[in-house]
Design an enzyme around this catalytic site. Structure first.
Site, mmCIF file in Angstrom:
data_model
loop_
_atom_site.group_PDB
_atom_site.id
_atom_site.type_symbol
_atom_site.label_atom_id
_atom_site.label_comp_id
_atom_site.label_asym_id
_atom_site.label_seq_id
_atom_site.Cartn_x
_atom_site.Cartn_y
_atom_site.Cartn_z
ATOM 1 C CG HIS A 2 -2.063 0.927 1.117
ATOM 2 N ND1 HIS A 2 -1.964 2.276 1.338
ATOM 3 C CD2 HIS A 2 -3.331 0.689 0.773
ATOM 4 C CE1 HIS A 2 -3.155 2.833 1.148
ATOM 5 N NE2 HIS A 2 -3.994 1.907 0.787
ATOM 6 C CG ASP A 34 -8.401 -4.361 -2.705
ATOM 7 O OD1 ASP A 34 -7.612 -3.405 -2.817
ATOM 8 O OD2 ASP A 34 -9.622 -4.248 -2.793
#
Ligand code: SDX
Length: 427
Positions: A316, A373
């Protein structure tokens, strides 16, 4: 009081330039370089804006090192566990959680606004059957600007709030219609007797004519636990500061374009597999890995600089610790595993990837952790949601964030059209 400043010195010319330091209420301070070009004749360079703050905002706060996420100052764990998605929408839009009276009014208004114009339904039905629901959703939301053209000139808070509630209410319907279209079956209209999240599952699952599947014990095919799980998923996706799709929405909004085409641009940006499209890719990847014994091979591929294979659902830009939404989803997954038939094989492979990656130097050095996700796909699969609908579900959750960020931009005293410069390397 004299402001704190930051001095840049050009060591070639020995000239120094001073810029104000601006303090927020939390997180890193910023150096205001808006006059940098005027003062120095040079641009700053920051591909992907990794060190650039694009705006002031009081909507969402992320601490990437601590793995902390707040919506209007309320922790994401508190919202996902103790509040509904509609309460979270109200909080984002208004800055405070609703009273029961305010929540009831908000809920009823969204139910009544969940229908779409029949001509928009015909547009959705004009797509080829194999069309991905995301392409229909992006087009349908862009087309919505033609049905509510008046929102191009929203001049007060009431009009902006109506614009926001309209799109939040209609997105699930457009998404469900897109899904039904891709299956070649007639759409199911919203049922205003059902809650926001149950209604979406109803529009996805009901038989033509609106009857739910008969179950042996005569129970309603939509279980309470399924509604709770999906509602938490919507909450966890509701906003996330200045990510790629939100920056896209703000950029389109900064030109004065219709708010719904700005949201449509956000949907298109979210579709990319490096962004919201990752949830669909995670499940495809877990299925491709196929068995726990293959995990090591794929971890090596993810680490190989000459192989562009990446572990979907890992890494991320901001979180250099566990994504708190991933932690909340993992907790939800553990709660659901008995009540919903979660695919144990996929969960086993996902757990093995997580176990190995979190101990591997390559991932530790780069601070790569599972992101939102990584877990959402296993739960959505258990809710019998087809994979092409994973990112549309991300869209349903995120629309309130996009529209809130857009409204903040529209009312900002610093409103400016987005127009970065470049380092020219051409002839
Ligand atoms: C979302 O921004 C948001 O907030 C987004 C989001 C939201 O709510 O809006 O949180 C939602 O988009 C979550 C992210 C979903 N995407 C994926 O899961 C796709 C896989 N992850 C990546 O492609 C990547 O991690 C990004 C895009 C998420 C972040 O990329 P960055 O910050 O630009 O990091 P990078 O590409 O510069 O990578 C740094 C290093 C590189 O290695 P080196 O060149 O330094 O040797 O880490 C490596 C990368 O190769 N790396 C990975 C990796 N992610 C980064 N290596 C293997 N597998 C991965 N997943």
């Amino acid at each position: 009081m004299k402001k704190d400043t930051f001095t840049f010195t050009n060591n070639k010319t020995n000239e120094s330039y001073e810029f104000d330091i601006l303090e927020g209420t939390r997180g890193p301070s910023v150096v205001d370089i808006s006059t940098f070009y005027k003062k120095t004749g040079m641009f700053t360079y920051d591909v992907g804006y990794t060190s650039t703050a694009s705006c002031r905002s009081d909507i969402t706060f992320i601490d990437g090192e601590k793995g902390e996420l707040l919506y209007r100052g309320v922790a994401i764990e508190e919202l996902a566990e103790n509040h509904t998605y509609l309460e979270t929408c109200y909080l984002l839009l208004n800055g405070n959680l609703p009273t029961s009276e305010e929540l009831l009014d908000f809920d009823l208004e969204l139910r009544h606004r969940s229908f779409i114009d029949e001509n928009l339904k015909h547009l959705i039905n004009s797509f080829p059957d194999r069309a991905h629901p995301m392409s229909i959703l992006a087009s349908g939301v862009s087309a919505l600007s033609s049905f509510y053209y008046e929102h191009l000139e929203d001049t007060n808070e009431d009009m902006r709030q109506e614009m926001a509630r309209r799109i939040i209410a209609k997105i699930p319907t457009i998404a469900a219609f897109s899904y039904r279209k891709s299956l070649g079956i007639p759409e199911i209209y919203p049922d205003i007797d059902r809650s926001f999240t149950e209604n979406f599952l109803y529009m996805m699952r009901a038989y033509p004519g609106g009857k739910m599947k008969r179950t042996k014990d005569g129970s309603n095919e939509i279980k309470e636990i399924e509604v709770k799980a999906l509602d938490a998923i919507f909450t966890l996706h509701a906003d996330h500061e200045q990510n790629a799709s939100t920056t896209t929405v703000r950029t389109v909004g900064s030109t004065g374009a219709h708010p719904y085409v700005a949201i449509s641009a956000g949907i298109s940006a979210l579709w990319g597999r490096a962004h919201g499209g990752a949830n669909e890719s995670v499940i495809a990847q877990l299925e491709m890995i196929g068995d726990v014994k293959n995990v090591d091979k794929f971890i090596e591929r993810a680490k190989d600089p000459n192989d562009n294979f990446r572990l979907m659902g890992f890494g991320h830009r901001v979180y250099k610790n566990f994504d708190p939404r991933a932690r909340a989803l993992k907790k939800l997954q553990d709660q659901l595993k008995d009540e919903l038939n979660l695919d144990s094989k996929l969960m086993e492979i996902a757990s093995k990837i997580e176990e190995i990656a979190l101990k591997d130097e390559y991932f530790i050095k780069r601070k790569l952790y599972p992101n939102i996700d990584f877990y959402s796909g296993v739960i959505l699969t258990a809710l019998k949601i087809d994979r092409p609908m994973f990112t549309p579900i991300f869209v349903i959750g995120r629309t309130v964030g996009w529209v809130t960020q857009l409204m903040e931009l529209q009312q900002s005293s610093e409103f400016k059209i987005t127009r970065p410069r470049q380092l020219y390397i051409g002839k």
